[in-house]
Design a protein around this motif. Structure first.
Motif, PDB file in Angstrom:
ATOM      1  N   ILE A  21       0.832  -1.511   0.030  1.00 25.70           N
ATOM      2  CA  ILE A  21       0.255   0.293   0.217  1.00 25.70           C
ATOM      3  C   ILE A  21       1.135   1.707  -0.227  1.00 25.70           C
ATOM      4  N   SER A  25       1.040   3.222  -3.289  1.00 27.65           N
ATOM      5  CA  SER A  25       0.807   4.770  -3.273  1.00 27.65           C
ATOM      6  C   SER A  25       1.682   5.958  -3.583  1.00 27.65           C
ATOM      7  N   VAL A  59      -3.548  -0.977  -6.059  1.00 23.39           N
ATOM      8  CA  VAL A  59      -3.499  -0.620  -4.117  1.00 23.39           C
ATOM      9  C   VAL A  59      -5.366  -0.308  -3.204  1.00 23.39           C
ATOM     10  N   TYR A  62      -4.932  -4.466  -2.472  1.00 22.68           N
ATOM     11  CA  TYR A  62      -3.918  -4.646  -1.001  1.00 22.68           C
ATOM     12  C   TYR A  62      -4.532  -4.197   0.151  1.00 22.68           C
TER      13      TYR A  62
END
Length: 88
Positions: A21, A25, A59, A62
């Protein structure tokens, strides 16, 4: 409820998901802002927003893995104490 995966697998999945993540990101935000290092050369994608959208979709996947695996780890901790109500 009973846990579906083992305690080691639950914690491993949660930790790996947390790192994924964070890393994805950062990569997604760099592509979204059209950072020169990621979209500036000839071999790189021209539409950074589309790439960022794909990365942010990963993301969210996850995040779902992290929530599921954290809940599995919680169920293991709860089962180790003896259930929801402990009379010790």
């Amino acid at each position: 409820m009973k846990p579906v995966v083992s305690l080691l697998n639950a914690w491993s999945c949660a930790i790996i998901s947390l790192f994924a993540i964070a890393i994805l990101s950062v990569l997604g935000s760099l592509y979204k802002s059209e950072h020169h290092g990621f979209t500036g050369s000839e071999g790189e994608p021209e539409d950074g927003g589309a790439v960022a959208g794909s990365i942010f979709t990963a993301v969210f996947v996850y995040i779902a893995f992290f929530v599921f695996c954290s809940f599995q780890a919680y169920l293991h901790a709860r089962a180790r104490r003896g259930g929801a109500i402990s009379l010790s």
